[in-house]
Write a protein that holds these residues in place. Structure first.
Motif, mmCIF file in Angstrom:
data_model
loop_
_atom_site.group_PDB
_atom_site.id
_atom_site.type_symbol
_atom_site.label_atom_id
_atom_site.label_comp_id
_atom_site.label_asym_id
_atom_site.label_seq_id
_atom_site.Cartn_x
_atom_site.Cartn_y
_atom_site.Cartn_z
ATOM 1 N N PRO A 189 29.740 11.882 -42.132
ATOM 2 C CA PRO A 189 30.420 11.034 -41.147
ATOM 3 C C PRO A 189 31.943 11.084 -41.202
ATOM 4 O O PRO A 189 32.592 10.526 -40.323
ATOM 5 C CB PRO A 189 29.905 9.627 -41.496
ATOM 6 C CG PRO A 189 29.546 9.698 -42.946
ATOM 7 C CD PRO A 189 29.024 11.088 -43.153
ATOM 8 N N ALA A 192 34.820 15.911 -38.218
ATOM 9 C CA ALA A 192 34.519 16.239 -36.817
ATOM 10 C C ALA A 192 34.545 17.747 -36.625
ATOM 11 O O ALA A 192 35.188 18.483 -37.390
ATOM 12 C CB ALA A 192 35.535 15.568 -35.890
ATOM 13 N N GLY A 212 27.736 15.021 -34.385
ATOM 14 C CA GLY A 212 28.872 14.164 -34.701
ATOM 15 C C GLY A 212 29.988 14.257 -33.676
ATOM 16 O O GLY A 212 29.824 14.793 -32.573
ATOM 17 N N PRO A 213 31.179 13.739 -34.024
ATOM 18 C CA PRO A 213 32.322 13.762 -33.106
ATOM 19 C C PRO A 213 32.794 15.187 -32.824
ATOM 20 O O PRO A 213 32.880 16.021 -33.731
ATOM 21 C CB PRO A 213 33.388 12.948 -33.838
ATOM 22 C CG PRO A 213 32.978 12.968 -35.273
ATOM 23 C CD PRO A 213 31.493 13.043 -35.286
ATOM 24 N N SER A 338 37.212 5.878 -32.812
ATOM 25 C CA SER A 338 35.791 5.791 -32.463
ATOM 26 C C SER A 338 34.882 6.306 -33.564
ATOM 27 O O SER A 338 33.678 6.021 -33.540
ATOM 28 C CB SER A 338 35.522 6.553 -31.168
ATOM 29 O OG SER A 338 35.539 7.962 -31.384
ATOM 30 N N TRP A 339 35.447 7.060 -34.525
ATOM 31 C CA TRP A 339 34.542 7.642 -35.530
ATOM 32 C C TRP A 339 35.089 7.676 -36.954
ATOM 33 O O TRP A 339 34.300 7.764 -37.916
ATOM 34 C CB TRP A 339 34.142 9.070 -35.135
ATOM 35 C CG TRP A 339 35.273 10.065 -35.193
ATOM 36 C CD1 TRP A 339 36.131 10.381 -34.180
ATOM 37 C CD2 TRP A 339 35.673 10.848 -36.325
ATOM 38 N NE1 TRP A 339 37.049 11.311 -34.601
ATOM 39 C CE2 TRP A 339 36.789 11.615 -35.913
ATOM 40 C CE3 TRP A 339 35.206 10.974 -37.634
ATOM 41 C CZ2 TRP A 339 37.438 12.497 -36.771
ATOM 42 C CZ3 TRP A 339 35.862 11.851 -38.491
ATOM 43 C CH2 TRP A 339 36.960 12.616 -38.052
#
Length: 341
Positions: A189, A192, A212-213, A338-339
Motif C-alpha cells: 500500500p 504507486a 493500486g494507485p 487519496s492513497w
C-alpha cells in the motif's frame, strides 16, 4: 518570504541523475549554473530555482541509466547489482540534501501535510521518491527494501528492462519477473505504479494485475505525437478510471510531431493542446505537470517563454478558468492524499 500561491508540484525531475551522472551542481542559482555550463542545452532547474518558483513538491527520480551501444555507449549499468548501486547512490544524495536542509523527504500522508505547512513559511521543496526503470530492484522480493528506504512510486520501464517493455528498444510486454513485481506492488500500500515509459502492451498487461494507485508522471497524448512514449486515448481513460493523474512532459519533440533540436521553439499552445485533450477524456482534475526539465533536454528544447520553473505559472493565462490551481499542483496533492499511508 512566503512562496507564491498556489503550490507548484512537478511530478518528474531527474535531480540526482543530473548531479551524479551529468555533473551539474544543482545547489547553485540557475544563472550561475548556466554560466558554468559548457553545452548549448541550458539547464532549466536547480534547487534555488525550484524554491524561488514556489515548487512545493517534486517527484524526484532514482534513474539508473542502462548501458546501451547507441544511447549510453560509455557508461550505464550492465547488471542488476550495478543498477542497484547507482540508484542507492542517488537516494543517498537526496538524504544528504535533506540533512543539509535543502529539501524535505516526503514518505507519508502525515509527512506531506507537515511539509506543506512548513513550506508555507520557508519555501523549502519537498521530494517524493520515484524510481524510473525498475532494474535497481534486483528481484521482485526486493521491492520492500526500496519501499522501506522511501521509494513511493515505481515505473517498471524506461527503455525495455528486465521487467517490462518500454518506450524504445524492447517494446514487448511484461516479463515473468515483471508480472511478479507488479503483483508485489499491488499488495504494497505504500507504492504507486507509474505508467510513463511502459510500452502499450506492458501497460495493459500491468493494469490487469495491478490494483493500486496509478499515474503517468510525465507523458503526453499519442493523438498528437506518435510512438510508444506517449499515451493512447484508451490508456488515458484507464488512468482516469482509476482516479490517476497524467503529468504533461515539456520536451518539444514530445509536444510537436517531427520537432527537432534547432527548430524554432513553439509556444505554450502546444502544451495546452495536450493537456486539454487529456482533460477532454478524464477531466481537468486529472491533469498535472511532469516537466522532466533537464531529462536529456534543456531550456531551448521547451516551449517559449519557459526559462525556468517559475515560468510554469504563466500557464494561468492559457488554461480554462478554475483549472490552473489543480494543474499547477493541486491535482497531484489530491492524488497523493487519496492513497499515501
Amino acid at each position: 518570504m512566503k512562496p507564491p500561491q498556489p503550490p507548484l508540484v512537478d511530478a518528474h525531475l531527474d535531480l540526482a541523475h543530473n548531479v551524479l551522472d551529468m555533473g551539474l551542481d544543482l545547489t547553485l542559482p540557475l544563472a550561475e549554473l548556466r554560466r558554468r555550463h559548457p553545452r548549448g542545452d541550458l539547464p532549466t532547474a536547480t534547487l534555488p530555482a525550484l524554491g524561488q518558483a514556489g515548487v512545493a513538491l517534486v517527484f524526484a527520480t532514482l534513474f539508473a541509466s542502462p548501458h546501451h551501444p547507441q544511447h549510453n555507449p560509455d557508461g550505464g549499468y550492465r547488471t542488476p547489482d550495478e543498477a542497484h548501486a547507482l540508484a542507492w547512490r542517488q537516494l543517498e544524495l537526496y538524504r544528504r540534501w535533506a540533512d543539509e536542509g535543502r529539501v524535505r523527504l516526503v514518505t507519508s500522508r502525515a509527512g506531506l501535510e507537515a511539509h506543506l505547512r512548513a513550506w508555507e513559511d520557508d519555501g523549502v521543496p519537498g521530494l517524493l521518491i520515484l524510481m524510473e526503470g525498475a532494474d535497481p530492484i534486483r528481484t521482485p522480493s526486493e521491492l520492500g527494501f526500496w519501499v522501506d528506504a522511501g521509494v513511493r512510486i515505481v515505473g517498471p520501464a524506461w527503455g525495455g528492462t528486465r521487467y517490462a517493455g518500454g518506450s524504445w528498444g524492447e517494446t514487448g510486454g511484461l516479463t515473468a519477473a515483471g508480472r511478479e513485481l507488479v503483483a508485489a506492488m499491488s499488495s504494497e500500500p505504500r507504492v504507486a505504479l507509474d505508467a510513463s515509459h511502459l510500452s502499450e502492451r506492458s501497460f495493459w498487461e500491468a493494469v490487469e494485475v495491478y490494483q493500486g494507485p496509478l499515474l503517468a508522471s510525465h507523458s503526453n497524448a499519442r493523438r498528437f505525437v506518435s510512438g510508444e512514449r506517449h499515451l493512447t486515448d484508451a490508456m488515458i481513460r484507464e488512468i482516469g478510471r482509476r482516479d490517476g493523474v497524467v503529468g504533461a512532459v515539456l520536451y518539444n519533440a514530445f509536444l510537436v510531431e517531427g520537432w527537432r533540436r534547432g527548430d524554432p521553439r513553439p509556444g505554450f499552445e502546444v502544451l495546452v493542446r495536450h493537456m486539454a485533450h487529456v482533460a477532454s477524456l478524464i477531466g481537468w482534475e486529472r491533469v498535472g505537470i511532469g516537466s522532466d526539465f533537464d531529462g536529456g533536454f534543456g531550456t531551448l528544447e521547451t516551449p517559449a517563454p519557459l526559462d525556468g520553473p517559475a515560468d510554469l505559472r504563466r500557464l494561468q493565462d492559457h488554461l480554462p478558468a478554475g483549472a490552473f490551481a489543480g494543474v499547477i499542483g493541486g491535482n497531484w496533492l489530491r492524488w497523493l492524499r487519496s492513497w499515501l499511508p
